[in-house]
Scaffold this active site. Structure first.
Site, PDB file in Angstrom:
ATOM      1  N   GLU A   1      12.914   3.162  13.209  1.00 38.92           N
ATOM      2  CA  GLU A   1      11.863   4.103  12.776  1.00 38.92           C
ATOM      3  C   GLU A   1      10.632   3.944  13.654  1.00 38.92           C
ATOM      4  OE1 GLU A   1      10.429   3.185   8.821  1.00 38.92           O
ATOM      5  OE2 GLU A   1      10.466   1.027   9.225  1.00 38.92           O
TER       6      GLU A   1
ATOM      7  N   ARG B   1       7.169   3.904  -5.515  1.00 35.08           N
ATOM      8  CA  ARG B   1       7.436   3.055  -4.346  1.00 35.08           C
ATOM      9  C   ARG B   1       6.432   1.915  -4.254  1.00 35.08           C
ATOM     10  NH1 ARG B   1       7.970   5.780   1.500  1.00 35.08           N
ATOM     11  NH2 ARG B   1       5.712   5.805   1.321  1.00 35.08           N
TER      12      ARG B   1
ATOM     13  N   LYS C   1       6.475  -1.643   1.650  1.00 32.91           N
ATOM     14  CA  LYS C   1       5.366  -1.030   2.394  1.00 32.91           C
ATOM     15  C   LYS C   1       4.210  -2.013   2.297  1.00 32.91           C
ATOM     16  CE  LYS C   1       3.437   3.551   3.234  1.00 32.91           C
ATOM     17  NZ  LYS C   1       3.463   3.395   4.679  1.00 32.91           N
TER      18      LYS C   1
ATOM     19  N   TYR D   1       0.823  -1.211   0.000  1.00 34.00           N
ATOM     20  CA  TYR D   1       0.000   0.000   0.000  1.00 34.00           C
ATOM     21  C   TYR D   1       0.854   1.256   0.000  1.00 34.00           C
ATOM     22  CZ  TYR D   1       0.762   1.345   4.896  1.00 34.00           C
ATOM     23  OH  TYR D   1       1.318   1.781   6.068  1.00 34.00           O
TER      24      TYR D   1
HETATM   25  N1  PDD Z   1       3.420   5.792   6.990  1.00 28.35           N
HETATM   26  N2  PDD Z   1       8.084   4.312   8.236  1.00 28.35           N
HETATM   27  C1  PDD Z   1       6.956   3.593   8.240  1.00 28.35           C
HETATM   28  C2  PDD Z   1       6.964   2.242   8.875  1.00 28.35           C
HETATM   29  C3  PDD Z   1       5.780   4.105   7.648  1.00 28.35           C
HETATM   30  O1  PDD Z   1       4.652   3.385   7.647  1.00 28.35           O
HETATM   31  C4  PDD Z   1       5.820   5.399   7.069  1.00 28.35           C
HETATM   32  C5  PDD Z   1       4.632   5.990   6.399  1.00 28.35           C
HETATM   33  C6  PDD Z   1       7.026   6.124   7.100  1.00 28.35           C
HETATM   34  C7  PDD Z   1       7.142   7.484   6.464  1.00 28.35           C
HETATM   35  O2  PDD Z   1       7.090   7.392   5.057  1.00 28.35           O
HETATM   36  P1  PDD Z   1       6.537   8.573   4.138  1.00 28.35           P
HETATM   37  O3  PDD Z   1       7.345   9.768   4.470  1.00 28.35           O
HETATM   38  O4  PDD Z   1       6.789   8.086   2.773  1.00 28.35           O
HETATM   39  O5  PDD Z   1       5.094   8.769   4.473  1.00 28.35           O
HETATM   40  C8  PDD Z   1       8.138   5.540   7.673  1.00 28.35           C
HETATM   41  C9  PDD Z   1       2.221   6.255   6.329  1.00 28.35           C
HETATM   42  C10 PDD Z   1       1.973   7.701   6.546  1.00 28.35           C
HETATM   43  C11 PDD Z   1       1.077   5.379   6.758  1.00 28.35           C
HETATM   44  O6  PDD Z   1       1.343   4.266   7.131  1.00 28.35           O
HETATM   45  O7  PDD Z   1      -0.059   5.794   6.666  1.00 28.35           O
END
Ligand code: PDD
Length: 288
Positions: A182, A50, A149, A31
């Site tokens: 993270e 991505r 993701k 996703y």
């Molecule tokens: N989350 N690390 C994880 C585990 C994440 O799920 C996310 C993003 C990030 C930050 O990635 P980005 O800057 O590309 O949003 C880092 C999104 C916001 C979510 O799960 O809804």
């Protein structure tokens, strides 16, 4: 609300998928989460790239083209009359009999959910949020690479449960070696002696799109930065800490566990947040 499901827009109360979908049975899928401002989905191309990367890493063939996904995102936003939106693109392995063989599922399930964006409380950006470094470790890169993701979110959910029990807004995980990785849905940064630090990708993290934008801004503004391996003590002794994600942008952190970092947004964090919001505005102008 209208949901984009496979190739159609359907009302929310008719947006159903089968119990035989392997997304439901195994968390098998990928996703993306996006944020749209003034009718423009920020960094849409990067998110779609991505999504394709995640799909490839789990051997999932995406039934739509890059441009096809872009059109579907805007179609969904338009159907819901949204300018400011929180968008989720979801692809699961699809419907098939019980069993792990991916060939059991010939057709992936594709969905886009677009909600009106709900702003975070302004206080979060002024005063910062509390985070906890939890005991749940981030998935091992060689087991389930955080760069995927994936819909398989139990690792993050377990960390979230622990963080919530400790009164934290976000839970941050260490990797199996004890290096800061993270948050459950965010990347982490800290500042010490005016240098910006963030965990390197090989620690085992999702390479956040917001993270890349922040590092670009740091380069442009001449803010020194380093990515690497950092222990929790490094975070405790930081001058500033913040988390980043598509929906949150840059959110300052006031406390890490019981350590007070600062109850006002730090100087560098503020500079980066202002520059980030300027970049968003420029992007909207260019992509309107
Ligand atoms: N989350 N690390 C994880 C585990 C994440 O799920 C996310 C993003 C990030 C930050 O990635 P980005 O800057 O590309 O949003 C880092 C999104 C916001 C979510 O799960 O809804």
């Amino acid at each position: 609300m209208m949901v984009y499901l496979n190739n159609k827009l359907v009302p929310q109360n008719k947006a159903f998928i089968s119990v035989f979908d392997h997304g439901f049975l195994y968390g098998d899928g990928v996703y993306e989460t996006l944020r749209a401002y003034s009718g423009v989905a920020f960094k849409l191309d990067e998110h779609i790239e991505r999504l394709f990367r995640s799909a490839e890493m789990i051997g999932l063939k995406v039934s739509k083209s890059h441009e096809g996904i872009k059109r579907a995102v805007y179609k969904t936003m338009k159907a819901n009359n949204q300018k400011s939106a929180f968008i989720r693109i979801n692809i699961s392995r699809g419907i098939g009999p019980i069993g792990l063989d991916t060939e059991l599922c010939p057709k992936p399930t594709f969905a886009i959910i677009s909600n009106t964006f709900k702003e975070y409380p302004g206080e979060f950006y002024k005063m910062g949020v509390k985070i906890a470094i939890v005991n749940v470790r981030r998935n091992l890169r060689d087991a389930l690479n955080p760069m995927i993701k994936s819909l398989n979110f139990l690792n993050n959910i377990l960390a979230n449960i622990e963080g919530k029990n400790r009164g934290a807004y976000e839970a941050v995980m260490l990797n199996y070696k004890g290096y800061v990785a993270e948050g459950t849905t965010s990347n982490i940064f800290f500042v010490k002696n005016s240098i910006l630090y963030t965990p390197a990708i090989d620690v085992g993290i999702l390479d956040g799109i917001t993270r890349y934008v922040i590092l670009d801004i740091a380069r442009e503004l001449g803010i020194k930065y380093k990515d690497g391996r950092f222990t929790r003590e490094g975070i405790y002794s930081a001058d500033e800490v913040f988390i980043s994600s598509t929906t949150r942008e840059i959110m300052p952190v006031s406390h890490v566990d019981n350590v007070k970092i600062g109850t006002k947004i730090g100087r560098i964090t503020k500079t980066l947040l202002t520059a980030y919001r300027k970049k968003v505005e420029e992007y909207i102008e260019e992509h309107r």
